[in-house]
Structures are given as C-alpha cells and as structure tokens.
Design a protein around this motif. Structure first.
Motif, PDB file in Angstrom:
ATOM      1  N   SER A  78       4.092  -1.263   7.932  1.00 21.19           N
ATOM      2  CA  SER A  78       3.939  -0.784   6.556  1.00 21.19           C
ATOM      3  C   SER A  78       4.722   0.507   6.328  1.00 21.19           C
ATOM      4  CB  SER A  78       2.457  -0.574   6.245  1.00 21.19           C
ATOM      5  OG  SER A  78       1.916   0.404   7.121  1.00 21.19           O
ATOM      6  N   SER A  98      -7.111   2.854   7.335  1.00 23.38           N
ATOM      7  CA  SER A  98      -7.532   1.602   7.963  1.00 23.38           C
ATOM      8  C   SER A  98      -6.603   0.450   7.592  1.00 23.38           C
ATOM      9  CB  SER A  98      -8.963   1.261   7.565  1.00 23.38           C
ATOM     10  OG  SER A  98      -9.051   1.144   6.149  1.00 23.38           O
ATOM     11  N   SER A  99      -5.872   0.574   6.465  1.00 25.04           N
ATOM     12  CA  SER A  99      -5.023  -0.539   6.036  1.00 25.04           C
ATOM     13  C   SER A  99      -3.528  -0.262   6.123  1.00 25.04           C
ATOM     14  CB  SER A  99      -5.370  -0.934   4.597  1.00 25.04           C
ATOM     15  OG  SER A  99      -5.148   0.168   3.738  1.00 25.04           O
ATOM     16  N   SER A 100      -3.108   1.009   6.012  1.00 23.86           N
ATOM     17  CA  SER A 100      -1.669   1.299   6.042  1.00 23.86           C
ATOM     18  C   SER A 100      -1.423   2.788   6.219  1.00 23.86           C
ATOM     19  CB  SER A 100      -1.021   0.813   4.735  1.00 23.86           C
ATOM     20  OG  SER A 100      -1.476   1.614   3.659  1.00 23.86           O
TER      21      SER A 100
END
Length: 108
Positions: A78, A98-100
């Motif tokens: 990412s 937590s995601s990117s």
C-alpha cells in the motif's frame, strides 16, 4: 589479487542467501581486457525519465511501481497510498495502521 579475493568471498556469501524465497546464484568472472565487459546495459531515455529523479545530491529510483504492469509488475503493497507520485516526499512521519500506511495529521 585483492579484488579477485573479494569477488570470490562475496560470491560464496551471496550464493548462501535467499531473497524473498529465491535462491541467489552468483558466479565470479575474471575480468578481461575488453572495454565492452565494463559497460553496463543502460535503460532507455524514456524509462529513465519516468523512473528516475536526479539532482546534484540525490539519485532516486521509483520507490513505487509504475502503472505499466509489463514494466514493473503487480503492486504488492500500500506504499502507493503515500507515495502517489512514486518518489520520496518531504520528511513525514509514516505510521502503519491495521489496514495500510498513513501520514498522521499535523498537530496544531
């Protein structure tokens, strides 16, 4: 003789490496006297202009893959969400959520 020994030692070290699941295969080659053996294959001027940024103090190669999958392959991270222009930005703190990846908003 020093360069030859260094090349042989590095060959031995690198041949014992695995990078991203791929065995490294290296062979030491004796230099010859032909000038051609010392000339690297240079990228095309178009590739250079799209993938490199050069200044007096910095030579920067694309940190993020370009949009042409035939050129750079599939994107696997990412990082593009932060480096949308493909090159280093001015110094910012980068955090992994937590995601990117993200750049925190500046404190006022």
């Amino acid at each position: 003789m020093n360069f030859q020994k260094a090349g042989e030692v590095l060959t031995e070290v690198w041949n014992n490496m695995v990078i991203e699941g791929h065995n490294v295969v290296v062979e030491y080659l004796e230099p010859d006297d032909s000038a051609e053996s010392f000339v690297p294959d240079l990228p095309s001027p178009q590739w250079y202009s799209e993938h490199m940024r050069e200044s007096q103090y910095l030579l920067q190669v694309h940190l993020v893959k370009c949009d042409d999958r035939a050129c750079c392959g599939d994107v696997r991270s990412s990082l593009r969400s932060i480096l949308s222009k493909h090159f280093l930005i001015p110094p910012y703190t980068i955090l992994q959520s937590s995601s990117s990846l993200c750049i925190p908003k500046p404190r006022v």
